[in-house]
Scaffold this active site. Structure first.
Site, PDB file in Angstrom:
ATOM      1  N   SER A  19       0.807  -1.217   0.000  1.00  0.00           N
ATOM      2  CA  SER A  19       0.000   0.000   0.000  1.00  0.00           C
ATOM      3  C   SER A  19       0.843   1.271   0.000  1.00  0.00           C
ATOM      4  O   SER A  19       0.499   2.234  -0.693  1.00  0.00           O
ATOM      5  CB  SER A  19      -0.963  -0.009   1.196  1.00  0.00           C
ATOM      6  OG  SER A  19      -1.960  -0.997   1.012  1.00  0.00           O
ATOM      7  N   THR A  64      -5.666  -3.502   7.883  1.00  0.00           N
ATOM      8  CA  THR A  64      -5.610  -4.846   7.325  1.00  0.00           C
ATOM      9  C   THR A  64      -5.587  -5.853   8.463  1.00  0.00           C
ATOM     10  O   THR A  64      -5.777  -5.499   9.637  1.00  0.00           O
ATOM     11  CB  THR A  64      -4.398  -4.980   6.378  1.00  0.00           C
ATOM     12  OG1 THR A  64      -4.473  -6.238   5.698  1.00  0.00           O
ATOM     13  CG2 THR A  64      -3.074  -4.850   7.100  1.00  0.00           C
ATOM     14  N   LYS A  68      -9.595  -5.688  10.965  1.00  0.00           N
ATOM     15  CA  LYS A  68     -10.719  -5.128  10.218  1.00  0.00           C
ATOM     16  C   LYS A  68     -12.040  -5.146  10.994  1.00  0.00           C
ATOM     17  O   LYS A  68     -12.838  -4.208  10.898  1.00  0.00           O
ATOM     18  CB  LYS A  68     -10.887  -5.860   8.883  1.00  0.00           C
ATOM     19  CG  LYS A  68      -9.769  -5.591   7.888  1.00  0.00           C
ATOM     20  CD  LYS A  68     -10.075  -6.250   6.546  1.00  0.00           C
ATOM     21  CE  LYS A  68      -9.009  -5.932   5.514  1.00  0.00           C
ATOM     22  NZ  LYS A  68      -9.354  -6.507   4.187  1.00  0.00           N
ATOM     23  N   ASN A  89     -11.847  -1.532   6.175  1.00  0.00           N
ATOM     24  CA  ASN A  89     -10.449  -1.466   5.738  1.00  0.00           C
ATOM     25  C   ASN A  89      -9.977  -0.035   5.499  1.00  0.00           C
ATOM     26  O   ASN A  89      -8.824   0.190   5.163  1.00  0.00           O
ATOM     27  CB  ASN A  89     -10.224  -2.316   4.484  1.00  0.00           C
ATOM     28  CG  ASN A  89     -10.751  -1.670   3.214  1.00  0.00           C
ATOM     29  OD1 ASN A  89     -11.601  -0.770   3.258  1.00  0.00           O
ATOM     30  ND2 ASN A  89     -10.272  -2.127   2.066  1.00  0.00           N
ATOM     31  N   ASP A 104     -13.016  -3.121  -0.412  1.00  0.00           N
ATOM     32  CA  ASP A 104     -12.623  -4.378  -1.040  1.00  0.00           C
ATOM     33  C   ASP A 104     -13.582  -4.782  -2.160  1.00  0.00           C
ATOM     34  O   ASP A 104     -13.158  -5.257  -3.216  1.00  0.00           O
ATOM     35  CB  ASP A 104     -12.538  -5.501  -0.006  1.00  0.00           C
ATOM     36  CG  ASP A 104     -11.327  -5.377   0.900  1.00  0.00           C
ATOM     37  OD1 ASP A 104     -10.320  -4.779   0.466  1.00  0.00           O
ATOM     38  OD2 ASP A 104     -11.379  -5.863   2.043  1.00  0.00           O
ATOM     39  N   GLY A 132     -13.259 -13.103   5.211  1.00  0.00           N
ATOM     40  CA  GLY A 132     -13.535 -11.689   4.984  1.00  0.00           C
ATOM     41  C   GLY A 132     -13.543 -11.307   3.519  1.00  0.00           C
ATOM     42  O   GLY A 132     -14.389 -10.528   3.070  1.00  0.00           O
ATOM     43  N   ALA A 133     -12.600 -11.863   2.737  1.00  0.00           N
ATOM     44  CA  ALA A 133     -12.562 -11.550   1.309  1.00  0.00           C
ATOM     45  C   ALA A 133     -13.816 -12.063   0.618  1.00  0.00           C
ATOM     46  O   ALA A 133     -14.356 -11.420  -0.290  1.00  0.00           O
ATOM     47  CB  ALA A 133     -11.316 -12.150   0.664  1.00  0.00           C
ATOM     48  N   ASN A 153     -17.176 -23.906   1.273  1.00  0.00           N
ATOM     49  CA  ASN A 153     -16.119 -23.828   2.275  1.00  0.00           C
ATOM     50  C   ASN A 153     -15.917 -25.212   2.886  1.00  0.00           C
ATOM     51  O   ASN A 153     -16.858 -26.006   2.973  1.00  0.00           O
ATOM     52  CB  ASN A 153     -16.498 -22.826   3.378  1.00  0.00           C
ATOM     53  CG  ASN A 153     -15.291 -22.374   4.166  1.00  0.00           C
ATOM     54  OD1 ASN A 153     -14.345 -21.813   3.603  1.00  0.00           O
ATOM     55  ND2 ASN A 153     -15.293 -22.621   5.464  1.00  0.00           N
ATOM     56  N   ARG A 158     -19.394 -22.180   8.271  1.00  0.00           N
ATOM     57  CA  ARG A 158     -18.945 -20.812   7.978  1.00  0.00           C
ATOM     58  C   ARG A 158     -19.599 -20.290   6.704  1.00  0.00           C
ATOM     59  O   ARG A 158     -19.972 -19.123   6.619  1.00  0.00           O
ATOM     60  CB  ARG A 158     -17.429 -20.753   7.843  1.00  0.00           C
ATOM     61  CG  ARG A 158     -16.673 -20.973   9.152  1.00  0.00           C
ATOM     62  CD  ARG A 158     -15.241 -20.525   9.032  1.00  0.00           C
ATOM     63  NE  ARG A 158     -15.145 -19.079   8.905  1.00  0.00           N
ATOM     64  CZ  ARG A 158     -14.025 -18.433   8.561  1.00  0.00           C
ATOM     65  NH1 ARG A 158     -12.926 -19.124   8.283  1.00  0.00           N
ATOM     66  NH2 ARG A 158     -14.006 -17.121   8.475  1.00  0.00           N
ATOM     67  N   TYR A 220      -2.654 -12.694  -5.333  1.00  0.00           N
ATOM     68  CA  TYR A 220      -1.847 -12.122  -6.421  1.00  0.00           C
ATOM     69  C   TYR A 220      -0.366 -12.454  -6.301  1.00  0.00           C
ATOM     70  O   TYR A 220       0.451 -11.977  -7.102  1.00  0.00           O
ATOM     71  CB  TYR A 220      -2.053 -10.602  -6.527  1.00  0.00           C
ATOM     72  CG  TYR A 220      -1.581  -9.804  -5.335  1.00  0.00           C
ATOM     73  CD1 TYR A 220      -0.281  -9.304  -5.276  1.00  0.00           C
ATOM     74  CD2 TYR A 220      -2.428  -9.554  -4.271  1.00  0.00           C
ATOM     75  CE1 TYR A 220       0.153  -8.571  -4.189  1.00  0.00           C
ATOM     76  CE2 TYR A 220      -2.012  -8.819  -3.185  1.00  0.00           C
ATOM     77  CZ  TYR A 220      -0.725  -8.329  -3.142  1.00  0.00           C
ATOM     78  OH  TYR A 220      -0.306  -7.603  -2.049  1.00  0.00           O
TER      79      TYR A 220
END
Length: 285
Positions: A19, A64, A68, A89, A104, A132-133, A153, A158, A220
């Protein structure tokens, strides 16, 4: 010289955050008087850090892992995304009030918009993971009118919690359901850490998948995960996760510094070069 606006990213660990590279690139590009730094904050110190933001001269910052959800609780007001996702975030002050937002989902959507315009004509998604993503991805997909979002999942409870959070159109499934769900899903999103450098691979049998399916990964590092490589070789369209990192930074920067920045090829190359340097250093240790 005008006032220098200070912002930050905080988490634990934070030393590998990119960042600062992103935001300081924009500060230079737009000739703004500002700074953006990475600050390591362990959970026991996070509340005091947030409460001291204004007295320490910060106009806001990014949050992060693992902070969060605590940031959500500490914020006095929330934007719609943070309210739905249950995590923050981005922090900023507005009329003296500490706001918490979540960019996000915007980053996820903007990455796909940029890479494959019209991608959201697909309306059936398979989302791997329920963290979270995944919440941000599901929120974004609902914003774009996806009518069937299947969340898978390994711990199905969850996934069910996530489905219950978002309601109609979102369903929970066990991992063993992936082959069947792939047959009529036209968007596949990996939000797990599987396939990330140093983690186990994400192995999925793509036989029988709809050839129109778009595959994307929030991971990534590496840029082309094993899932994306296998999907590309199978003839499917793919989008890597780096753009999500870049695009989620855009609305945050605008909040703090008053300019809406652009995600450019030059910025992407800057981050890719840093990733290559980090990889080379890691191999020499």
């Amino acid at each position: 010289m005008g006032e220098i606006l200070k912002a930050f990213v905080t988490g634990s660990p934070i030393r590998h955050s990119r960042s600062p590279l992103i935001h300081n690139y924009w500060l230079r590009k737009y000739g703004l008087q500002g700074s953006y730094e990475a600050i390591e904050t362990v959970p026991s110190d996070f509340t005091d850090f947030v409460r001291g933001m204004r007295s320490n001269g910060y106009v806001g910052g990014n949050v992060t892992l693992p902070h969060k959800e605590v940031a959500f609780l500490l914020s006095e007001k929330h934007d719609a995304a943070a309210e739905e996702i249950g995590a923050v975030n981005t922090l900023w002050f507005e009329d003296g009030v500490l706001w918490g937002g979540n960019t996000d989902a915007q980053g996820f959507l903007a990455n796909l918009d940029s890479a494959i315009p019209g991608w959201d004509q697909r309306k059936t998604a398979l989302v791997l993971g329920a963290g979270g993503a995944s919440r941000a991805v599901v929120y974004g997909l609902k914003q774009r009118g996806f009518g069937a979002i299947r969340v898978v999942n390994r711990t199905v409870e969850r996934a069910q919690d996530l489905a219950d959070r978002f309601g109609r159109g979102v369903s929970a499934h066990d991992w063993q359901a992936v082959p069947d769900l792939l047959h009529d899903s036209t968007l596949l999103v990996n939000t797990t850490s599987l396939g990330m450098e140093g983690k186990d691979e994400l192995a999925i049998d793509l036989s029988g998948v709809d050839r129109r399916t778009l595959v994307t990964d929030v991971v990534y590092i590496p840029l082309e995960t094993p899932l994306l490589k296998a999907s590309r070789e199978y003839g499917l369209s793919t989008v890597d996760g780096l753009g999500m990192l870049l695009h989620q930074a855009v609305p945050a920067f605008e909040r703090w510094f008053g300019v809406r920045p652009e995600v450019t090829p030059e910025l992407r190359e800057l981050i890719l070069a840093d990733m290559a340097r980090s990889s080379a250093i890691g191999k020499t240790k």
